[in-house]
Design a protein around this motif. Structure first.
Motif, PDB file in Angstrom:
ATOM      1  N   HIS A 164       0.844  -1.216   0.000  1.00 26.29           N
ATOM      2  CA  HIS A 164       0.000   0.000   0.000  1.00 26.29           C
ATOM      3  C   HIS A 164       0.872   1.256   0.000  1.00 26.29           C
ATOM      4  O   HIS A 164       0.562   2.238  -0.669  1.00 26.29           O
ATOM      5  CB  HIS A 164      -0.899   0.022   1.247  1.00 26.29           C
ATOM      6  N   VAL A 165       1.948   1.207   0.779  1.00 26.13           N
ATOM      7  CA  VAL A 165       2.821   2.392   0.848  1.00 26.13           C
ATOM      8  C   VAL A 165       3.506   2.614  -0.501  1.00 26.13           C
ATOM      9  O   VAL A 165       3.642   3.750  -0.958  1.00 26.13           O
ATOM     10  CB  VAL A 165       3.823   2.276   2.017  1.00 26.13           C
ATOM     11  N   ASP A 166       3.863   1.520  -1.177  1.00 29.62           N
ATOM     12  CA  ASP A 166       4.414   1.652  -2.541  1.00 29.62           C
ATOM     13  C   ASP A 166       3.470   2.465  -3.417  1.00 29.62           C
ATOM     14  O   ASP A 166       3.888   3.383  -4.123  1.00 29.62           O
ATOM     15  CB  ASP A 166       4.567   0.254  -3.171  1.00 29.62           C
ATOM     16  N   VAL A 167       2.184   2.113  -3.344  1.00 29.10           N
ATOM     17  CA  VAL A 167       1.190   2.798  -4.188  1.00 29.10           C
ATOM     18  C   VAL A 167       1.070   4.265  -3.764  1.00 29.10           C
ATOM     19  O   VAL A 167       1.063   5.176  -4.603  1.00 29.10           O
ATOM     20  CB  VAL A 167      -0.175   2.072  -4.104  1.00 29.10           C
ATOM     21  N   LEU A 168       0.993   4.501  -2.456  1.00 28.63           N
ATOM     22  CA  LEU A 168       0.885   5.899  -1.985  1.00 28.63           C
ATOM     23  C   LEU A 168       2.079   6.731  -2.462  1.00 28.63           C
ATOM     24  O   LEU A 168       1.931   7.895  -2.819  1.00 28.63           O
ATOM     25  CB  LEU A 168       0.825   5.945  -0.451  1.00 28.63           C
TER      26      LEU A 168
END
Ligand code: AGP
Length: 611
Positions: A446-450
């Motif tokens: 998720h942090v990758d996407v953010l």
């Protein structure tokens, strides 16, 4: 706080001194200086400049020094403004020193020394050291005795490197209360605050213990204890150190470090979990082997303290024992009641924070039979060396003064620790632990996407253009996250910001609310969402500008807020790891819009080694 270096070499040491100071600039950047000695006839040569190290580098281009013995310092001011005259090294005609720490009896010593002819040029506490040392040299023909008496007269904390003008072959050092190590390699022998300073130069290192002091030549090193008795030399292989002096394509270290977080999350999961989903901490066996504690005390400072506050929610829910969290500077002076079957957990990026170290030492003195565990990013630090167990953070060197990746690394490691204890306490079964670990793995994704979509955070900046401050609100683990969001904004944009438990807001801070007070509301489904949304309406009704950070879909979000940041949903453990990201970008972007020094904000230092 201040970084110190001393080098004795076969070669000119100017370049090595400056390189070492460069790696320690995170310790302070008010001023920097070096002092070198070529031979007994040439006298001490001192160059100091106000401000960052680059000013010293410029000065040295105009005025290069020669000599195979030298000391250097990068300063974080405690006594005396950041001026050239207050910069280290401090010297008399016959000797020079660099110092990190605080000399508590400096005023009395200054008065005494002035009466015997000392001519002080600075406002610092440190300048008493060379004058005192010089005076002791006149009283003791034996130079070992003179240095020991000097040290024994000083009250307070110090790491010192020093040299005498008549002796180009000897580098002096002493440690009490502030970190210091010796190192050696083919190019020479080193005294440094931090192993990073000598990475690449040294093959072996020796961490000085409290009260140890001595001198080194190129061939021989002598270390003594507080009584002056010889101490056996314990050289060990230099730990592998990742050099992080390169920002890559990023505008700032902070931005680079924000982007490193998914890698850090995965490294921690890889280090402490296996394919079957079980958790193991190899450097803290007692966690697995001892009976569970009846109480946990967590002690830390600043951002690390905020990470501890989050873990309290996780640990108390599943371990069902009291978890006390305190700032180290309060814990160490409040005469705490400790009791048996208690674990002390310290958290620290650097492992050298003076208050956290002293809190650990107090705990060990009071209850030596209790266990101590450090969550730390620097495995060879003082905190780790003095603790029974380590949970290493694997964040890699963090250069930006405002902590980002080390903070979320603490959260990740604390989440795994909480899950392990929950399983040992049979509050969660293996399958449940596996599910939570999977959610932590998803958090990295998720942090990758953010991070890929980080442009969505840009719109928040203009809300702060006329702000006179900011309020951050959250409940449950989002409350410490609110504290951290506010701290980050303060640190790098110099805007006053407060983090508050959303439920506490009506008890005072609501009086601050007006149209120029942005209120950042952290509303996550895991943590009392409905109540947080009610608090949001209360501040909204009073005209605040609202920034809502939420894992609710847009369609379910309250209307008419000024900005909504949608983030992926996490579980009870992983949600703060995801929600930290928009807070980091918010502070970074606001700081950039204000033109502040993001990586080296005013008045701060990365490693706070004085109390
Ligand atoms: C973090 O952004 C701060 N610079 C500061 O609060 C820091 O967390 C604190 O000084 C504690 O440092 P430590 O984690 O190295 O002990």
């Amino acid at each position: 706080m201040c970084g110190i270096i001393g080098i004795i070499s076969h070669n000119n040491v100017q370049h090595m001194l400056v390189q070492a100071l460069k790696t320690m600039e995170y310790r302070g950047y008010d001023s920097a200086g070096i002092c070198m000695l070529e031979d007994a006839a040439s006298g001490l040569k001192n160059v100091k400049e106000k401000g960052k190290l680059q000013h010293l580098q410029q000065a040295l281009k105009q005025q290069p020094l020669t000599g195979n013995l030298g000391i250097g310092h990068t300063r974080w001011a405690t006594h005396g403004k950041p001026e050239v005259r207050n910069a280290h090294p401090h010297q008399t005609a016959t000797l020079a020193i660099v110092h990190n720490g605080i000399i508590e009896n400096h005023q009395a010593l200054r008065t005494e020394l002035q009466q015997t002819g000392a001519n002080f040029l600075s406002d610092t506490d440190s300048e008493v050291i060379p004058w005192l040392w010089q005076q002791q040299r006149t009283q003791f023909s034996n130079e070992k005795e003179a240095f020991l008496h000097t040290l024994n007269t000083l009250k307070g904390a110090y790491a010192i490197a020093g040299l005498q003008a008549h002796d180009p072959d000897k580098l002096w050092f002493a440690r009490r209360g502030s970190p210091l190590l010796l190192a050696r390699g083919s190019s020479g022998v080193f005294v440094a605050s931090d192993a990073l300073a000598v990475a690449g130069e040294a093959d072996e290192v020796m961490y000085l213990q409290e009260g140890e002091w001595g001198w080194t030549t190129l061939e021989d090193t002598y270390v003594f204890d507080v009584q002056g008795k010889s101490v056996a030399l314990k050289w060990q292989a230099m730990p592998h150190m990742v050099s992080a002096t390169d920002k890559g394509d990023y505008a700032h270290y902070m931005l680079k470090e924000i982007h490193e977080q998914p890698r850090v999350y995965r490294d921690i999961l890889h280090a402490y979990t296996d394919v079957s989903g079980s958790v193991h901490f190899p450097q803290a066996d007692f966690i697995h082997n001892d009976t569970l504690p009846k109480r946990i005390i967590m002690v830390a400072c600043g951002t690390s303290y905020h990470a501890a506050l989050t873990a309290r929610y996780w640990l108390e829910r599943y371990l069902k024992v009291p978890v006390e969290v305190d700032v180290a500077s309060e814990f160490r002076y409040r005469d705490p009641v400790i009791g048996d079957h208690t674990w002390l957990i310290t958290l620290s990026q650097s492992g050298e924070t003076a208050d956290t170290l002293e809190a650990l030492r107090l705990f060990k003195r009071r209850t030596p039979h209790n266990k101590t565990l450090a969550f730390c990013n620097v495995p060879h630090s003082s905190l780790v060396r003095e603790s029974d167990g380590l949970i290493e953070l694997y964040a890699g060197p963090e250069i930006g003064v405002a902590s980002t990746k080390a903070y979320t690394a603490q959260l990740m490691a604390l989440a795994l620790f909480s899950l392990q204890l929950a399983q040992q306490n049979q509050a969660l079964d293996t399958k449940e632990v596996q599910q939570h670990i999977q959610a932590l793995q998803y958090a990295a994704d998720h942090v990758d996407v953010l991070l890929q979509e980080s442009h969505q955070f840009d719109m928040l900046t203009q809300i702060f253009s006329h702000a006179h401050g900011a309020l951050f609100l959250g409940r449950g683990p989002c409350y410490p996250l609110a504290l951290e969001g506010a701290l980050k904004l303060k640190e790098i944009s110099y805007l006053h910001a407060e983090g508050y438990a959303a439920g506490e807001m009506k008890h005072g801070p609501i009086a601050l609310v007006d149209k120029n007070l942005p209120v950042v509301v952290l509303a996550l489904r895991q943590y009392h969402l409905d109540k947080v949304i009610s608090n949001l309406h209360e501040v909204q009704a009073r005209g605040a500008k609202i920034i809502l950070i939420t894992d609710l879909p847009k369609s379910e979000c309250p209307q008419d807020v000024d900005a909504i940041v949608n983030i992926p949903e996490g579980d009870f453990f992983s949600a703060p790891l995801i929600a930290s990201i928009p807070l980091q970008f918010l502070s970074y972007n606001v700081a950039r819009s204000k033109g502040t020094d993001v990586d080296q904000p005013r008045n701060l230092a990365k490693s706070v080694t004085v109390e």
